[in-house]
Design an enzyme around this catalytic site. Sequence first.
Site, PDB file in Angstrom:
ATOM      1  CG  ASP A   1      -1.845  -1.122   1.349  1.00 17.44           C
ATOM      2  OD1 ASP A   1      -1.761  -2.041   0.514  1.00 17.44           O
ATOM      3  OD2 ASP A   1      -2.655  -1.119   2.273  1.00 17.44           O
TER       4      ASP A   1
ATOM      5  CD  GLU B   1      -0.167  -6.114   9.350  1.00 16.58           C
ATOM      6  OE1 GLU B   1      -0.341  -5.661  10.504  1.00 16.58           O
ATOM      7  OE2 GLU B   1      -0.725  -5.643   8.338  1.00 16.58           O
TER       8      GLU B   1
HETATM    9  C1  DGY Z   1      -5.291  -1.764   4.729  1.00 21.46           C
HETATM   10  O1  DGY Z   1      -6.393  -1.465   5.181  1.00 21.46           O
HETATM   11  O2  DGY Z   1      -4.246  -1.352   5.203  1.00 21.46           O
HETATM   12  C2  DGY Z   1      -5.224  -2.716   3.595  1.00 21.46           C
HETATM   13  O3  DGY Z   1      -3.923  -3.078   3.319  1.00 21.46           O
HETATM   14  C3  DGY Z   1      -5.877  -2.187   2.359  1.00 21.46           C
HETATM   15  O4  DGY Z   1      -5.966  -3.210   1.446  1.00 21.46           O
END
Ligand code: DGY
Length: 419
Positions: A163, A390
């Site tokens: 992202d 994560e």
């Molecule tokens: C988030 O909400 O951070 C997700 O990665 C979007 O796909």
Amino acid sequence: MRETIEIAKEVLKNNRRSGYTLPTNNELYPAQWNWDSAFISLGYSYFNLEYAIVELEKLLSGQWDDGMIPHILFHENDESYFPNHKTWDCGNKIPSSGITQPPIIATIIKKIVDQNKLNQSQLKRMKTIIKKLKKYLDWFFNYRDINKIGLVSIIHPWESGLDNSPIWDSSLDKVKIEENLKYERRDLNVSRSSNRPLKKDYDGYITLLNQFKKDKYNPSKIVNDSLFNVIDIGFNSILIRATKDLVEVAKKFNLDFTDLKNKISKSEESLIRFYKDEEQSFFSYDFKNHNLIKIDTISNYFVLFANLQNEDINNKIINKLKEYNSQTEYFFTTVNPKDKTFEETRYWRGPVWINTNWIIYQGLLDKDKNFSNLIKNKTLELLENKKFHEYYNYKTGDCLGANNFSWSAALYLDLKLNN
Ligand code: DGY
């Protein structure tokens, strides 16, 4: 280490809902994500093949009529996430986002089929899955390969899966932010802001989303109108590999995807044009603003995963990759620590992620056995010591982002149990 294997399975089982699995069990991602689900399915295939297939079927149940598989499916109509199905407002039978994510699913399916003995009914279901995936890959070439060069554009940073990578910074900076933009982030209620994207990133994300909504998600129109359009090396490498793997696995089901196969050589030739000998690197291209994005990120090395028929270039980037994290305790950082955009703890701008390690590992398997083994062992060591988070701090291996993260657990099972 048997104990870690059991913990990995528990993480997946605990995150499982009705036929699909959440990326994590806290409230950060309360839905089904496209590429998360594919990785998760591979993890299940090591202890519950039925769960693996159901996970994929559930994802494909959200496929749009035009062939796209959305990046998020909101099966429970949950509104705790932002942007949720109401914000996207796509009007589909299964509420979803209106953009996609890297099609890693094709490679995962090939692995699952190659590694397991499917019974008759599972084979039948898998054939249906493979036909739907053909429609998905056709969708990319129909709507996203704007110049018909065999490479596709992403029109939103979320499509990349990475992202807030600095790859998108200059392109996103040029997006004119909608006036009076109003929205309320939810991610910061459950995650540290020092780990998450910035407000200016979200302003861009939501401006783009609102444009797509105005265009009613018409696949041609949103590409034309998008204020963001990048030919991303990482994404296209995954797509090329997906194309190759889907064509191969289809043969086992007596499906002839020659039309898809015919696309491969053009895609490879076009991708190679983005290799720059001076830096010995591939770089993504901002198609909207016509410039090459010269930032050294791990996704540029996903080219190895595409298995290009070019030993010379492959060797050059392998050598460069050996330098990339030469001074660091854990690898691979998502951005080269020497790059000025590197941030130690912020999401896709520095931390170590398990899925990017896995992609690089897969890409090196038949090219540099020693290096691929080193990556595998370092990744297993990190996961066995720190368990399933994560993302991770590259100096200490400490947990960042969410705990009990599904794809970290799933890919641990693959790295550990795949012979
Ligand atoms: C988030 O909400 O951070 C997700 O990665 C979007 O796909």
